[in-house]
Design a protein around this motif. Structure first.
Motif, short mmCIF file in Angstrom:
data_model
loop_
_atom_site.label_atom_id
_atom_site.label_comp_id
_atom_site.label_asym_id
_atom_site.label_seq_id
_atom_site.Cartn_x
_atom_site.Cartn_y
_atom_site.Cartn_z
N VAL A 106 -10.89 2.27 2.09
CA VAL A 106 -9.68 2.89 2.55
C VAL A 106 -9.98 4.43 2.43
CG1 VAL A 106 -7.23 3.31 2.49
CG2 VAL A 106 -8.13 0.79 1.98
N THR A 107 -9.52 5.21 3.46
CA THR A 107 -9.57 6.62 2.99
C THR A 107 -8.28 7.18 3.28
OG1 THR A 107 -11.85 6.65 4.40
CG2 THR A 107 -10.46 8.84 4.37
N TYR A 108 -7.99 8.30 2.42
CA TYR A 108 -6.70 9.12 2.38
C TYR A 108 -6.93 10.41 2.58
CZ TYR A 108 -4.76 4.71 0.09
OH TYR A 108 -4.39 3.55 -0.36
N ASP B 115 3.98 9.68 0.91
CA ASP B 115 3.91 9.49 -0.47
C ASP B 115 3.27 10.54 -1.28
OD1 ASP B 115 5.47 7.33 0.03
OD2 ASP B 115 3.87 5.85 -0.47
N PRO B 116 3.54 10.85 -2.28
CA PRO B 116 2.75 11.82 -3.11
C PRO B 116 1.72 11.07 -3.68
CG PRO B 116 4.87 11.26 -4.36
CD PRO B 116 5.10 10.55 -2.85
N ALA B 117 0.37 11.77 -3.62
CA ALA B 117 -0.84 11.19 -3.99
C ALA B 117 -0.79 10.95 -5.34
CB ALA B 117 -1.95 11.94 -3.36
N PRO B 118 -1.16 9.78 -5.95
CA PRO B 118 -1.07 9.71 -7.22
C PRO B 118 -2.12 10.47 -8.13
CG PRO B 118 -0.79 7.60 -6.50
CD PRO B 118 -1.32 8.48 -5.54
N ASP B 119 -1.83 11.11 -9.14
CA ASP B 119 -2.66 11.96 -9.92
C ASP B 119 -3.66 11.17 -10.45
OD1 ASP B 119 -4.28 14.28 -10.47
OD2 ASP B 119 -2.83 14.42 -12.33
N PHE B 120 -4.88 11.38 -10.87
CA PHE B 120 -5.91 10.60 -11.65
C PHE B 120 -6.94 11.57 -12.02
CE2 PHE B 120 -7.62 10.54 -7.60
CZ PHE B 120 -8.80 11.03 -7.52
N THR B 121 -7.69 11.22 -13.23
CA THR B 121 -8.95 11.84 -13.61
C THR B 121 -9.91 10.87 -13.82
OG1 THR B 121 -7.68 13.62 -14.94
CG2 THR B 121 -9.72 13.23 -15.47
N LEU B 122 -11.00 11.13 -13.27
CA LEU B 122 -12.38 10.43 -13.12
C LEU B 122 -13.29 11.04 -13.58
CD1 LEU B 122 -11.93 7.67 -10.31
CD2 LEU B 122 -11.43 7.12 -12.70
N THR B 123 -14.70 10.53 -13.68
CA THR B 123 -16.08 11.29 -14.09
C THR B 123 -16.81 11.38 -12.53
OG1 THR B 123 -15.88 10.51 -16.10
CG2 THR B 123 -17.99 11.39 -15.52
N THR C 111 0.51 15.60 -0.80
CA THR C 111 1.08 14.41 -0.10
C THR C 111 0.02 13.56 0.94
OG1 THR C 111 3.13 15.90 0.07
CG2 THR C 111 2.97 13.86 1.48
N ILE C 112 0.27 12.52 0.90
CA ILE C 112 -0.67 11.53 1.61
C ILE C 112 -0.25 11.89 3.16
CG2 ILE C 112 -1.30 9.44 2.40
CD1 ILE C 112 -0.80 8.61 -0.58
N ARG C 113 -1.09 12.45 3.99
CA ARG C 113 -0.93 12.65 5.35
C ARG C 113 -1.62 11.30 6.58
NH1 ARG C 113 1.30 17.62 6.39
NH2 ARG C 113 1.67 16.74 8.20
N TYR C 114 -2.26 10.76 5.93
CA TYR C 114 -3.09 9.67 6.72
C TYR C 114 -3.77 8.87 5.97
CZ TYR C 114 -5.65 8.14 10.70
OH TYR C 114 -6.43 7.11 11.56
N ILE C 115 -3.71 7.64 6.36
CA ILE C 115 -4.44 6.41 5.66
C ILE C 115 -5.15 5.64 6.82
CG2 ILE C 115 -4.20 4.28 4.43
CD1 ILE C 115 -1.32 5.40 3.50
N PHE C 116 -6.38 5.35 6.47
CA PHE C 116 -7.40 4.55 7.41
C PHE C 116 -8.00 3.41 6.48
CE2 PHE C 116 -11.10 3.66 9.83
CZ PHE C 116 -10.58 3.32 10.94
N ASN C 117 -7.86 2.22 6.98
CA ASN C 117 -8.25 1.15 6.34
C ASN C 117 -8.82 0.30 7.25
OD1 ASN C 117 -8.52 -1.29 4.70
ND2 ASN C 117 -6.18 -1.86 4.71
N MET D 133 0.72 -1.20 0.08
CA MET D 133 0.13 -0.11 -0.06
C MET D 133 0.73 1.18 -0.01
SD MET D 133 -3.25 -0.15 2.64
CE MET D 133 -3.61 1.41 2.61
N LEU D 134 0.36 2.39 -0.41
CA LEU D 134 1.07 3.63 -0.45
C LEU D 134 1.12 3.82 1.08
CD1 LEU D 134 -1.01 5.67 -2.97
CD2 LEU D 134 1.21 4.57 -3.36
N GLN D 135 2.24 4.63 1.44
CA GLN D 135 2.50 5.15 2.58
C GLN D 135 2.27 6.55 3.05
OE1 GLN D 135 3.69 2.52 5.05
NE2 GLN D 135 3.16 1.48 3.16
N VAL D 136 2.14 7.08 4.27
CA VAL D 136 2.24 8.41 4.70
C VAL D 136 3.36 8.86 4.43
CG1 VAL D 136 2.21 10.05 6.58
CG2 VAL D 136 0.41 8.16 6.52
#
Length: 152
Positions: A115-117, A6-14, A124-130, A1-4
């Motif tokens: 999972v919440t980021y 890490d840069p948040a990966p960019d994406f585009t969704l509808t 930057t990802i500052r927190y991850i809750f799974n 999993m990504l870690q606190v």
């Protein structure tokens, strides 16, 4: 999993209303990005309604709330309307963004994970809750982190 950190990966969704949502366009504000299994199921409804009920508090903390599942736009539109959700839901039909964020599957791989980021204004990802089972705790945990990120 990504870690606190890490840069948040960019994406585009509808989005629910058919417009594109690009994470990079949110720079300058925090984003609570939550991945959930399915529209209109008990846990997912409780989670979405909890975010809805506290949405103004998230806005006051300088954050946008964004939900992502593999449901299509029509399902998101129905779910949004039924529960009066004030934030966008994004259709990740093929699960590409879920994979990009390395969201694990739950219950022996049978269900998409929950999972919440929390992403800061710099991306930057500052927190991850799974937690699949503690759906509404995602809301409280994200809000606590945003409060910690506030300037003193």
């Amino acid at each position: 999993m990504l870690q606190v950190g890490d840069p948040a990966p960019d994406f585009t969704l509808t989005t629910t209303d058919g417009t594109p949502f690009r994470l990079a366009d949110q720079r300058g504000r925090s984003v609570v990005l939550y991945f959930y299994p399915k529209d209109d199921t008990p846990g997912c409804t409780a989670q979405a309604c909890s975010f809805r009920d506290q949405y103004e508090e998230f806005q006051d903390l300088g954050a946008e709330v964004v939900g992502i599942s593999s449901d299509d736009e029509a399902s998101h539109q129905k779910f949004t309307k039924k529960h009066r959700l004030p934030f966008p839901l994004l259709a990740d039909a093929g699960g590409q963004v879920r994979k990009l964020y390395e969201v694990p599957r739950a219950l022996l791989g049978l269900l998409p994970g929950r999972v919440t980021y929390v992403i800061d204004p710099e991306g930057t990802i500052r927190y991850i809750f799974n937690s699949l089972q503690r759906a509404t705790d995602h809301v409280a945990e994200a809000k606590k982190m945003l409060q910690q990120l506030q300037p003193r």
